[in-house]
Enzyme design. Sequence first.
Site, PDB file in Angstrom:
ATOM      1  N   LYS A 197     -13.863  -4.865   0.380  1.00 37.97           N
ATOM      2  CA  LYS A 197     -14.988  -3.946   0.601  1.00 37.97           C
ATOM      3  C   LYS A 197     -15.419  -3.328  -0.733  1.00 37.97           C
ATOM      4  CE  LYS A 197     -13.782  -2.551   5.287  1.00 37.97           C
ATOM      5  NZ  LYS A 197     -12.349  -2.504   5.611  1.00 37.97           N
ATOM      6  N   LYS A 209       0.858  -1.187   0.000  1.00 35.93           N
ATOM      7  CA  LYS A 209       0.000   0.000   0.000  1.00 35.93           C
ATOM      8  C   LYS A 209       0.894   1.237   0.000  1.00 35.93           C
ATOM      9  CE  LYS A 209      -3.125   2.137   3.223  1.00 35.93           C
ATOM     10  NZ  LYS A 209      -4.030   1.898   4.330  1.00 35.93           N
TER      11      LYS A 209
END
Length: 676
Positions: free
Chosen positions: A450, A288
């Site tokens: 998600k 990330k």
Amino acid sequence: MKFGSQLRAALYVDWAEYYIDYDGLKKLLKRGLKKEGGYTGKDETEFVEKLDKELEKVYAFQNAKYEEIKSKVQRCEDTANLISKDSSSNGKERYTEIERQINAITEELNELAKYKRLNYTGIMKIIKKHNRRTKFDLNPFISVRLKACPFYKETFEPVVINLSQLYHIVHQADQSSSSLNLPSIPTTLPSQERTLRQSTRYWIHPDNVMEVKTTILRHLPVLIYKPGTDASITSLYFDNDAFELYQDKVDRKPGDQLIRLRWYGIKESTREIFVERKVHEQGEEESKDRFAVKEKYVDDFLKGNYSMDKAIKKMKENPGKSEDDIKNFQTLIKEIQDTIREKKLQPVLRTYYHRMAFQIPRDERVRISLDTEFYMIREDNFDIKRRQEVAWRRTDIDNADFGKLSPSEYTKFPYAILEVKLNLNGEQEPNWVKELVKSGLIEEAPQFSKYVHGVATLFTSQAPSLPYWLPNIDKDILKPSVRQSSEDYEEDYDEGSSSALYGISQDRSNRGKNIIDIESGDRRDKGKAVEENLSKAVIIPYNVKEPERVVGSVKVEAKVFFANERTFFSWMKFSILLSTFALALFNASAADNELGMRCAIAYTGIGIGCLIYSVYKYNSRLSMINSKHPGPYDDIFAPIFVCLSLFLASGLNFYLKLHPKLIEGSTGASTTNVTN
Ligand SMILES: Nc1ncnc2c1ncn2[C@@H]1O[C@H](COP(=O)(O)OP(=O)(O)OP(=O)(O)O)[C@@H](O)[C@H]1O
């Protein structure tokens, strides 16, 4: 099981008289209904009065208990402070005593959270019963009364945080009891811009959230970035009209990535927006990269007109930053902006949730996040007006008031989401994490995302394929509490109650590919395709006796037997075809045609072998199904073995045909006419 019995079985005996008198309310209702003349206004008044009394009793008790718990925590804090100032030798024992006390408080807090949920469910159930059976509607009344007695809204969060701090103090004081099971080497502050870690996701039923929190906080402290700040996180995901990033993620394409903007707290109070790129590396590992950009530059950044010049200038002035750091940062900015431009990415989906993060400050090895109140909202530009004022996001929901939106625009996830993020560099995962996974309190959700879930739910018709977990959402994942017997739960299931325990054992093929393919062939109806794909998976109730297994015993449905039979017939069809061909070859070969004979024998051997194997496999699968064995049911090696055998037999045929002397040599024949 009826709720009345469920309540009696689940209540905490010491507090028995403070629970809602569900049976009493039910009796009152029945009495009115059975009476000659039916349920009258007088009965209704009596019922409402009792209900109101029960509600107030629950609210008062919960408040009183909560205050009691808070003061117990305060006393522990005071004692811990005293011990830290006192240099006498029995500090260790005194900390152990505090730990014992906070363990007891934690248990009590768990019970209080369960108390809250049980009573709330009880109230909702009795209101539903009442509204269905009488001509009166109690919904307006109860919504007003619940506003006045909002016991169900209590999250107990301040106490959870205090307890976590207390545990941390106690564990720090007692270095030898390394409850984290990690070596206590201080780690350096990791780069703010890049993280590489393994991430595993789980769903938690709302009933289990508090227990999971209190389990984690015994080992890891709650990490609060800025005390007193709002714990909500909003992320804005980007994609194009074809949902390319979504599709790559569903397909688990190597290097699939997500690009998003993230901010913390309610929008009005935040000026800093994080630009984030998450790239899926090998296995469950992901990297990330992120950096902050001022809100006023977000629009220009997304259009590629602003390349973080100020931040780069600051980096250059900072002696702590190397040439490489600056270069990497510039490359990251360029890559993100190029991707947005080339793939024509637009904001598509917003996610919003409350996060509680557990982590030792500045120690990145184990980070756990627990997200509750998870909403997904459409952010696409199907209605341009919404994003008139600010080009990059819709502004009508900045206050997180999603209730005003139409149901097609947003959805709420039914469970809490737990993510275990490990950056262990070869170290072992702490034992308590393994135990938590085995505890039955959390449900593994491999490859859950998600973003993918939001798109699959809100853009179903545009999404080319759907993730495997989508149909599992409607199944209740609650596993039996220790107090409830397995029989109770079977009864629950028989009644078709909402707490029937279901999950779907995942087909192995789905594990590798995060997908239910609905595009194959003639673009079938999606719902049907999902159903068909589901029918290929085996639907199972969770095993009550062995909570460590995600997959429990198989629920035997007729289609499982049929699937076994179909597989058997396919193998049989293949074997008969091959044997027929071999027999024809054998019969057609002249007596002196060595090659034809040998190949016919080889093919017959393979055919008969397959036939025997298919009978054996059919029977063994049958007995596995009958004994409700959880599997695996797939067959990895046999098809490969058959392919290889056929390949070898055919290859040999060609080879010998091209080299007839080999046969002559082996048989010793002086002259052989090798023809088929
Ligand atoms: N209000 C805040 N402002 C700035 N940084 C914050 C804030 N709150 C948390 N952080 C930090 O942001 C970093 C990333 O945390 P965050 O919770 O956003 O994502 P994560 O848990 O690392 O991963 P994921 O991408 O799966 O959500 C952490 O180091 C955290 O301490």
